[in-house]
Motif scaffolding. Structure first.
Motif, PDB file in Angstrom:
ATOM      1  N   GLY A 134      79.890  -1.202  16.233  1.00 43.74           N
ATOM      2  CA  GLY A 134      80.497   0.056  15.819  1.00 43.74           C
ATOM      3  C   GLY A 134      80.402   1.142  16.864  1.00 43.74           C
ATOM      4  N   GLU A 181      82.073   7.989  15.266  1.00 40.27           N
ATOM      5  CA  GLU A 181      83.319   8.688  14.968  1.00 40.27           C
ATOM      6  C   GLU A 181      82.978   9.930  14.151  1.00 40.27           C
ATOM      7  OE1 GLU A 181      87.638   7.226  13.663  1.00 40.27           O
ATOM      8  OE2 GLU A 181      86.244   7.375  11.980  1.00 40.27           O
ATOM      9  N   TRP A 187      80.049   9.867  11.552  1.00 40.23           N
ATOM     10  CA  TRP A 187      79.898   8.551  10.943  1.00 40.23           C
ATOM     11  C   TRP A 187      79.816   7.454  11.996  1.00 40.23           C
ATOM     12  CZ3 TRP A 187      79.471   8.234   5.659  1.00 40.23           C
ATOM     13  CH2 TRP A 187      79.840   9.372   4.926  1.00 40.23           C
ATOM     14  N   ALA A 188      79.286   6.314  11.597  1.00 38.62           N
ATOM     15  CA  ALA A 188      79.343   5.095  12.402  1.00 38.62           C
ATOM     16  C   ALA A 188      80.516   4.270  11.889  1.00 38.62           C
ATOM     17  CB  ALA A 188      78.044   4.306  12.285  1.00 38.62           C
ATOM     18  N   LEU A 189      81.468   3.991  12.754  1.00 39.21           N
ATOM     19  CA  LEU A 189      82.673   3.250  12.377  1.00 39.21           C
ATOM     20  C   LEU A 189      82.526   1.804  12.816  1.00 39.21           C
ATOM     21  CD1 LEU A 189      85.680   3.143  11.425  1.00 39.21           C
ATOM     22  CD2 LEU A 189      86.295   3.706  13.798  1.00 39.21           C
ATOM     23  N   TYR A 190      82.650   0.858  11.885  1.00 38.89           N
ATOM     24  CA  TYR A 190      82.528  -0.551  12.196  1.00 38.89           C
ATOM     25  C   TYR A 190      83.826  -1.061  12.837  1.00 38.89           C
ATOM     26  CZ  TYR A 190      78.228  -0.968   9.421  1.00 38.89           C
ATOM     27  OH  TYR A 190      76.953  -0.845   8.944  1.00 38.89           O
ATOM     28  N   SER A 244      79.920  -4.986   3.734  1.00 43.83           N
ATOM     29  CA  SER A 244      80.471  -4.129   4.775  1.00 43.83           C
ATOM     30  C   SER A 244      81.775  -4.751   5.246  1.00 43.83           C
ATOM     31  CB  SER A 244      79.487  -4.007   5.946  1.00 43.83           C
ATOM     32  OG  SER A 244      79.202  -5.294   6.482  1.00 43.83           O
ATOM     33  N   GLU A 299      85.253   0.253   8.095  1.00 46.10           N
ATOM     34  CA  GLU A 299      84.430   1.046   7.189  1.00 46.10           C
ATOM     35  C   GLU A 299      83.557   2.022   7.974  1.00 46.10           C
ATOM     36  OE1 GLU A 299      82.113  -0.339   3.311  1.00 46.10           O
ATOM     37  OE2 GLU A 299      81.112  -1.003   5.142  1.00 46.10           O
ATOM     38  N   ARG A 300      83.306   3.172   7.403  1.00 46.87           N
ATOM     39  CA  ARG A 300      82.410   4.154   8.003  1.00 46.87           C
ATOM     40  C   ARG A 300      81.092   4.173   7.240  1.00 46.87           C
ATOM     41  NH1 ARG A 300      85.045   9.854   8.718  1.00 46.87           N
ATOM     42  NH2 ARG A 300      85.236   9.661   6.454  1.00 46.87           N
ATOM     43  N   GLN A 301      80.005   4.174   7.993  1.00 48.78           N
ATOM     44  CA  GLN A 301      78.673   4.184   7.408  1.00 48.78           C
ATOM     45  C   GLN A 301      77.889   5.398   7.934  1.00 48.78           C
ATOM     46  OE1 GLN A 301      77.083   2.314   5.185  1.00 48.78           O
ATOM     47  NE2 GLN A 301      78.645   0.753   4.825  1.00 48.78           N
ATOM     48  N   GLY A 339      73.932   3.190  13.366  1.00 48.35           N
ATOM     49  CA  GLY A 339      74.164   4.622  13.537  1.00 48.35           C
ATOM     50  C   GLY A 339      73.086   5.279  14.365  1.00 48.35           C
TER      51      GLY A 339
END
Length: 264
Positions: A118, A121, A124-127, A141, A145-147, A155
């Motif tokens: 990821g 972004e 967020w952490a974008l996969y 997941s 997806e954003r985490q 992250g």
């Protein structure tokens, strides 16, 4: 004015037995490396290559003509704009997902766990990629997806180089959304440890029973541009295994980073 005084012959590494054409190519590459290493005049380049000044001058002149080198009478030789162009094209042609994928596939085959890749972004952490692994479990997941940054190992790996003010800002974002994160002081102390070790962890902070070990990926300038994590449930990821995985994750992160041009 350059002279043609010969210097002692000293074959460059890899030139033994090479065909004339490939030998010329290798010498040209050796000149580029010598200039990159600080050689600026003909004497320095000749010494680095182990060739006569006339041969070195001929090769260097060809590189100047093709813009791989520059030359100024007072400053000597320098790296040319063509190298910048090629470097930019290489970077554009090698996005992190494509570069990282073969490394992560080998890691997945070795460890059997779910692997995420990821980027940061915004907050967020974008996969960007996911390799499911071979465990008889399903990690909820998906790519795209954003985490949260503050609670996921991936992250946290993405922000290892940031200052504590930025860390606090990410923590406050997470605190406002709820979750399983420890108190701020404990979280900051963990982040300091992660930053010092070049590795980050998720100890069920993002999701109960799920843990991961994550490493940052750096570009040619040394900046963290992505991260990946090895993720599994507690039954497969106790503290001992997390500690054992750290060295592997660090090694793979370094290999991917070097493929992106990092020389660290």
């Amino acid at each position: 004015m350059w002279d043609d005084t010969p210097v002692a012959s000293k074959p460059s590494t890899g030139e033994a037995g090479a065909a004339p054409g490939s030998q010329t190519l290798l010498r040209g590459l050796a000149i580029l490396e010598a200039v990159a290493g600080g050689a600026r005049d003909l004497a320095g380049l000749s010494a680095a290559l182990g060739t006569t000044r006339s041969t070195t001058h001929r090769l260097a002149a060809a590189l100047v003509e093709q813009r791989y080198l520059t030359f100024a009478p007072r400053d000597g030789y320098g790296l040319g704009p063509k190298l910048l162009e090629l470097g930019f094209r290489a970077q554009q042609a090698a996005p992190v997902t494509r570069v990282a994928r073969p490394h992560l596939e080998r890691l997945s085959a070795e460890c059997g766990d779910t692997i995420h890749l990821g980027v940061l972004e915004g907050d967020w952490a974008l996969y960007l990629d996911k390799l499911p692994g071979r465990r008889r479990i399903e990690i909820s997941s998906r790519v795209g997806e954003r985490q949260p940054v503050w609670s996921t190992g991936l992250g946290k790996a993405l922000i290892l180089d940031l200052d504590e003010a930025r860390w606090r800002a990410f923590y406050r974002l997470g605190d406002a959304r709820g979750g399983h994160s420890p108190d701020l002081d404990t979280w900051l102390e963990r982040m300091r440890t992660y930053a010092a070790g070049g590795i980050a962890y998720d100890r069920e902070e993002n999701e109960p029973e799920v843990r991961c070990v994550a490493g940052p990926i750096r570009d040619a300038g040394g900046a963290i541009v992505a991260a990946f994590s090895v993720t599994s449930t507690v039954q497969y990821m106790d503290e001992a295994r997390m500690a054992a995985l750290a060295a592997t994750v660090r090694e793979v992160a370094g290999a991917i980073s070097r493929d992106l041009g990092w020389a660290g």
